[in-house]
Scaffold this active site. Structure first.
Site, short mmCIF file in Angstrom:
data_model
loop_
_atom_site.label_atom_id
_atom_site.label_comp_id
_atom_site.label_asym_id
_atom_site.label_seq_id
_atom_site.Cartn_x
_atom_site.Cartn_y
_atom_site.Cartn_z
CB SER A 197 26.96 -97.32 -36.74
OG SER A 197 28.13 -96.69 -37.20
CG HIS A 199 30.80 -93.43 -36.78
ND1 HIS A 199 30.51 -92.14 -37.12
CD2 HIS A 199 30.03 -94.20 -37.60
CE1 HIS A 199 29.63 -92.12 -38.11
NE2 HIS A 199 29.32 -93.36 -38.41
CB THR A 235 40.55 -111.17 -43.35
OG1 THR A 235 40.91 -112.22 -44.25
CG2 THR A 235 41.35 -111.29 -42.06
CB CYS A 323 24.79 -89.02 -45.02
SG CYS A 323 25.42 -89.98 -43.68
N1 PLP Z 1 21.36 -94.85 -39.87
C1 PLP Z 1 21.25 -93.73 -39.15
C2 PLP Z 1 19.97 -93.43 -38.43
C3 PLP Z 1 22.33 -92.84 -39.06
O1 PLP Z 1 22.22 -91.72 -38.35
C4 PLP Z 1 23.52 -93.15 -39.76
C5 PLP Z 1 24.67 -92.22 -39.75
O2 PLP Z 1 24.50 -91.02 -39.62
C6 PLP Z 1 23.58 -94.36 -40.48
C7 PLP Z 1 22.48 -95.16 -40.52
C8 PLP Z 1 24.82 -94.74 -41.24
O3 PLP Z 1 25.79 -95.28 -40.36
P1 PLP Z 1 27.33 -95.33 -40.82
O4 PLP Z 1 27.84 -93.92 -40.78
O5 PLP Z 1 27.99 -96.20 -39.76
O6 PLP Z 1 27.38 -95.96 -42.14
#
Ligand code: PLP
Length: 379
Positions: A197, A199, A235, A323
């Protein structure tokens, strides 16, 4: 304000920003268009694909750009199960995965698929043999994260793939927290699928990639055009992809230095907190861990309140995965490691990043001691 929450997200690196702005200003073409505007955008996407591939020792054509780590995990897990030839499906994962792996697995369980969640030890580490023991004739996919987002524990993914050699089972790793922090070679790891990812490595949000080993059978989750080998139609988000590519290039150049410096700052943070406060436990202290991450439990305190007080004192930390912050539930990772509910509710994650200095760490320790003191914790 001191920012020690880099596992939640990182600031954009200046060189990444420059790359993205020049893309926004000058390369608006559609990469699928045949004319010069389109070709320019196509070149940018191709170069980004090469940069992402290089960081994980993959081939550029094995990289599929996605809308982030969550989407990469969904494509890997749901795509592998849907893409199987026929028959029942079984997936194996661990109890300490991010929600972006656990929830696709739970979603599959609500259909005709079965899932096994492997237990971990007190350091959050899965035993590689447990994956082999859980493997069945109909096991379609094993998904084990490379590095845990809350406590930093590194999982023995390479050992798992070695043990599963010769089986048709695909192996996926959620490497969202690992990429850019530890060296990664998809061939040495032996995985078929790997998620990353933007960010989490000083790139933009809402963009990520899935490594798909050449020849891996995977079905798309959305349907449309031919982009990304038809696995992620639509796209391309060219500026975000360019930013991800630049972030991967920078990560490759800086990885060894960043890891050494942040590892020593993290160790110093832990030593000072342990020396100055009683009733403090470093979670997963004996595990091989990400160099930038530490999870610390403060006995008798509620981490949510401590995090709020630290914020007021100018220190940004978190109580676990960004999250699941709204849940106010104890961390499923710490519970799986054997912590009690109360212990799990007292843990703060400190995750360091490029911008942090030793002065930041000393100031952070002071603020932690001050906040713990004010909350009646043990000094
Ligand atoms: N997997 C792990 C281990 C993560 O720490 C995170 C985000 O905190 C993700 C997946 C999700 O990534 P994204 O925020 O790019 O959807």
């Amino acid at each position: 304000m001191i920012y020690l929450d880099h596992n939640a997200t990182t600031p954009i690196a200046p060189d990444v920003r420059t790359e993205m702005v020049s893309c926004l200003d000058c390369a608006f073409g559609n990469p699928s268009s045949i004319h010069a505007f389109g070709q320019e955008a196509r070149c940018i996407v191709d170069r980004a694909r090469e940069r992402v591939a290089r960081l994980i020792a993959a081939q550029p054509e094995e990289i599929v750009f996605t809308g982030g780590g969550t989407e990469a995990n969904n494509l890997a897990i749901l795509g592998a199960v849907t893409g199987r030839e026929s028959g029942r499906a079984h997936v194996i994962t661990t109890a300490v995965e991010h929600q972006a792996v656990l929830n696709p697995c739970r979603h599959l369980e609500a259909t005709d698929c079965q899932a096994t969640y492997l237990a971990v030890d007190a350091d959050g580490c899965v035993a590689p043999e447990s994956a082999l023991e859980a493997a069945r004739e109909d096991t379609t996919l094993v998904s084990i994260m490379l590095a845990n987002n809350e406590v930093g524990t590194l999982q023995p993914v390479q050992k798992v793939t070695e043990l599963l050699k010769g089986r048709t089972t695909l192996v996926h790793t959620d490497a969202v927290q690992a990429v850019g922090k530890i060296p990664i070679d998809v061939n040495a790891l032996g995985v078929d699928l790997l998620s990353l990812s933007g960010h989490k490595l000083y790139g933009p949000k809402g963009v990520g990639a899935l490594y798909v080993r050449a020849g891996t059978e995977l079905a798309p989750l959305t349907f449309g055009g031919h982009q990304e080998h038809g696995l992620r139609p639509g796209t391309e988000n060219v500026p975000a992809i360019a930013g991800l590519g630049k972030a991967c290039e920078l990560a490759g150049e800086r990885l060894a230095d960043d890891a050494a410096r942040l590892g020593s700052l993290r160790d110093s943070l832990e030593q000072h907190v342990l020396a100055q406060l009683d009733g403090v436990t470093i979670n997963a202290a004996d595990a091989e861990r990400l160099p930038n991450t530490t999870s610390i439990s403060f006995q008798g305190l509620t981490a949510d309140m401590l995090a709020i007080n630290l914020d007021l004192l100018g220190l940004a930390v978190s109580t676990g995965s960004a999250c699941s912050v709204a849940d106010q539930e104890p961390s499923h990772v710490l519970l799986a490691m054997g912590s009690s509910r109360t212990e799990a509710l007292s843990a703060i994650r400190f995750s360091l990043g490029r911008g942090n200095t030793s002065e930041d760490i000393m100031a952070a320790v002071d603020r932690v001691c001050q906040a713990v003191g004010c909350m009646g914790g043990r000094r």
